[in-house]
Scaffold this active site. Structure first.
Site, PDB file in Angstrom:
ATOM      1  N   HIS A   6      -7.204  -5.033  10.058  1.00  0.00           N
ATOM      2  CA  HIS A   6      -6.938  -4.904   8.620  1.00  0.00           C
ATOM      3  C   HIS A   6      -5.666  -5.647   8.230  1.00  0.00           C
ATOM      4  CE1 HIS A   6      -4.657  -0.785   9.248  1.00  0.00           C
ATOM      5  NE2 HIS A   6      -3.792  -1.774   9.212  1.00  0.00           N
TER       6      HIS A   6
ATOM      7  N   ASN B 149      -7.366  -2.835  14.058  1.00  0.00           N
ATOM      8  CA  ASN B 149      -8.774  -3.112  13.748  1.00  0.00           C
ATOM      9  C   ASN B 149      -8.934  -4.369  12.886  1.00  0.00           C
ATOM     10  OD1 ASN B 149      -7.754  -2.300  11.321  1.00  0.00           O
ATOM     11  ND2 ASN B 149      -9.180  -0.613  10.978  1.00  0.00           N
TER      12      ASN B 149
ATOM     13  N   GLU C  81      -9.586  -2.215   5.230  1.00  0.00           N
ATOM     14  CA  GLU C  81     -10.254  -1.890   6.479  1.00  0.00           C
ATOM     15  C   GLU C  81     -11.502  -2.761   6.655  1.00  0.00           C
ATOM     16  OE1 GLU C  81      -8.441  -0.273   8.239  1.00  0.00           O
ATOM     17  OE2 GLU C  81      -7.909   1.740   7.581  1.00  0.00           O
TER      18      GLU C  81
ATOM     19  N   ASP D 294       0.811  -1.214   0.000  1.00  0.00           N
ATOM     20  CA  ASP D 294       0.000   0.000   0.000  1.00  0.00           C
ATOM     21  C   ASP D 294       0.847   1.268   0.000  1.00  0.00           C
ATOM     22  OD1 ASP D 294       0.907  -0.572   2.586  1.00  0.00           O
ATOM     23  OD2 ASP D 294      -1.052  -1.222   3.275  1.00  0.00           O
TER      24      ASP D 294
HETATM   25  C1  F6R Z   1       1.564  -1.789   6.109  1.00  0.00           C
HETATM   26  C2  F6R Z   1       0.241  -2.371   6.157  1.00  0.00           C
HETATM   27  C3  F6R Z   1      -0.561  -2.468   7.423  1.00  0.00           C
HETATM   28  C4  F6R Z   1       0.280  -2.745   8.667  1.00  0.00           C
HETATM   29  C5  F6R Z   1      -0.603  -2.700   9.913  1.00  0.00           C
HETATM   30  C6  F6R Z   1       0.197  -2.873  11.183  1.00  0.00           C
HETATM   31  O1  F6R Z   1       2.089  -1.828   4.793  1.00  0.00           O
HETATM   32  O2  F6R Z   1      -0.252  -2.749   5.142  1.00  0.00           O
HETATM   33  O3  F6R Z   1      -1.530  -3.462   7.286  1.00  0.00           O
HETATM   34  O4  F6R Z   1       0.902  -3.993   8.564  1.00  0.00           O
HETATM   35  O5  F6R Z   1      -1.288  -1.484   9.976  1.00  0.00           O
HETATM   36  O6  F6R Z   1       0.990  -1.744  11.382  1.00  0.00           O
HETATM   37  P1  F6R Z   1       2.160  -1.756  12.473  1.00  0.00           P
HETATM   38  O7  F6R Z   1       3.137  -2.786  12.000  1.00  0.00           O
HETATM   39  O8  F6R Z   1       2.757  -0.387  12.412  1.00  0.00           O
HETATM   40  O9  F6R Z   1       1.532  -2.108  13.764  1.00  0.00           O
END
Ligand code: F6R
Length: 270
Positions: A165, A163, A170, A96
Site C-alpha cells: 500500500h 502489502n 490497500e 492519512d
Molecule cells: C503512513 C502511511 C503508510 C506507511 C506504510 C509503511 O502515513 O501512509 O503507507 O508509509 O504503512 O509504514 P512503516 O513506515 O511504519 O513501515
C-alpha cells in the site's frame, strides 16, 4: 524489455550512494538510490527538500507517518535547530488518519506529526484528514478541496506498506481513487499492533488520500528500509502495474525518486 525482467547495473557510484541503471526504471522516470544506511539516505533526501524550500516562497508538502520517515524528520529538525533552516513557507498535508482517534490520542497521526515534526519546526500549517467525523465522504471531499486550494502537492513523501500500500490505499485500490474512507487490511492492522499494544486496539478503518490524489503530486520520494520491505519494493517497481499492489502505480508517474538502505534495495546491486 519485459517489465518483469530485472536487468540493473551500476550507473554511477558517488561517494557511498549507488544509482541503479535500469531501462525499466528509466522509462518510468524513476530513479532508485541505495545507501549504506537510512541516515545517509535521509540526509540526501533532506538536501533535495531544503533546496526546494529555499527556491520557493511557498512549498506544499505531502507527508507520511510510520517508522519509515522518522530518521528523515529527525534530520529536518536537526537542520532547523542547528542550521536555522526555516519552514515558514511550508504547508503540509498528511496522507492519512485512523478512524475514531481524536487528535489527542497518543497513536493518532496528528500526535505523531506534532511530536516528530510540527512541534519542532516553524511550518506555516499542517493538515491531516480528521479521525473523528460525522460524514466520511464530506470530510474527504473537504480534504481534497483544501489540497486543491493550496495549489496541489509539490513534493510528496511516501513509505510502502508490507502489502504494497501507499498511504492507506490497500490492495484493490484503483489508480484514480481519491481521498476516502477505507477498511484496513488485516496485514496493515497486524503491522500496527505493536505500537497500539495489541491488535484489538488497532482501528479498523482510516481516511486516506487516494492513489490518484497521491499521483497528482509533482514530485514523489518513496523511502524504504530493511529486508522486510525488499521483496514488496522489488515487485512494485518491476512487475506490471496493478491495483493488487498499489505502489506499482508509481511506475507511470514520471517523477519518482526511490531511496533505500541496503536491506530494502540491495537486490538492485547484485
Ligand atoms: C503512513 C502511511 C503508510 C506507511 C506504510 C509503511 O502515513 O501512509 O503507507 O508509509 O504503512 O509504514 P512503516 O513506515 O511504519 O513501515
Amino acid at each position: 524489455m519485459a517489465k518483469n525482467v530485472l536487468e540493473i547495473g551500476y550507473r554511477e557510484i558517488i561517494l557511498s550512494k549507488v544509482i541503479c541503471d535500469s531501462e525499466v526504471l528509466d522509462e518510468a522516470g524513476l530513479t532508485l538510490e541505495v545507501y549504506p544506511s537510512r541516515e545517509e539516505a535521509c540526509r540526501a533526501v533532506a538536501d533535495e527538500l531544503v533546496a526546494e524550500i529555499r527556491d520557493r516562497r511557498e512549498l506544499v508538502l505531502g507527508l507520511a507517518t510510520g517508522s519509515t520517515p522518522l530518521p528523515f524528520y529527525r534530520e529536518l529538525v536537526r537542520r532547523r535547530q542547528e542550521e536555522g533552516l526555516s519552514f515558514q513557507g511550508v504547508v503540509g498535508f498528511n496522507l492519512d488518519e485512523y478512524e475514531g482517534l481524536s487528535p489527542e490520542h497518543p497513536e493518532s497521526y496528528y500526535s505523531f506529526m506534532q511530536k516528530h515534526f510540527y512541534g519542532q519546526v516553524d511550518a506555516r500549517a499542517g493538515h491531516l484528514p480528521p479521525g473523528i467525523y460525522q460524514n466520511a465522504a464530506q470530510a474527504c471531499a473537504e480534504y481534497e478541496t483544501k489540497i486543491r486550494e493550496a495549489g496541489g502537492i509539490d513534493w510528496q513523501l511516501l513509505g510502502i506498506g508490507g502489502n504494497g500500500h501507499i498511504a492507506f490505499n490497500e490492495p484493490g485500490s484503483a489508480r484514480d481513487s481519491r481521498t476516502r474512507r477505507i477498511e484496513l487490511d488485516e496485514r496493515t492492522r497486524l503491522d500496527a499492533a505493536r505500537t497500539f499494544g495489541g491488535l484489538a486496539h488497532v482501528p479498523r478503518a482510516a481516511l486516506t488520500m487516494g492513489v490518484g490524489t497521491v499521483l497528482e503530486a509533482r514530485r514523489i520520494v518513496l523511502m524504504a528500509w530493511g529486508e522486510g520491505k525488499s521483496e514488496i519494493l522489488h515487485r512494485a517497481l518491476l512487475e506490471r502495474e496493478t491495483a493488487d499492489l498499489p505502489a506499482s502505480f508509481l511506475q507511470s508517474h514520471g517523477n519518482v525518486r526511490i531511496v533505500t538502505d541496503m536491506g530494502a534495495g540491495g537486490w538492485a546491486l547484485s
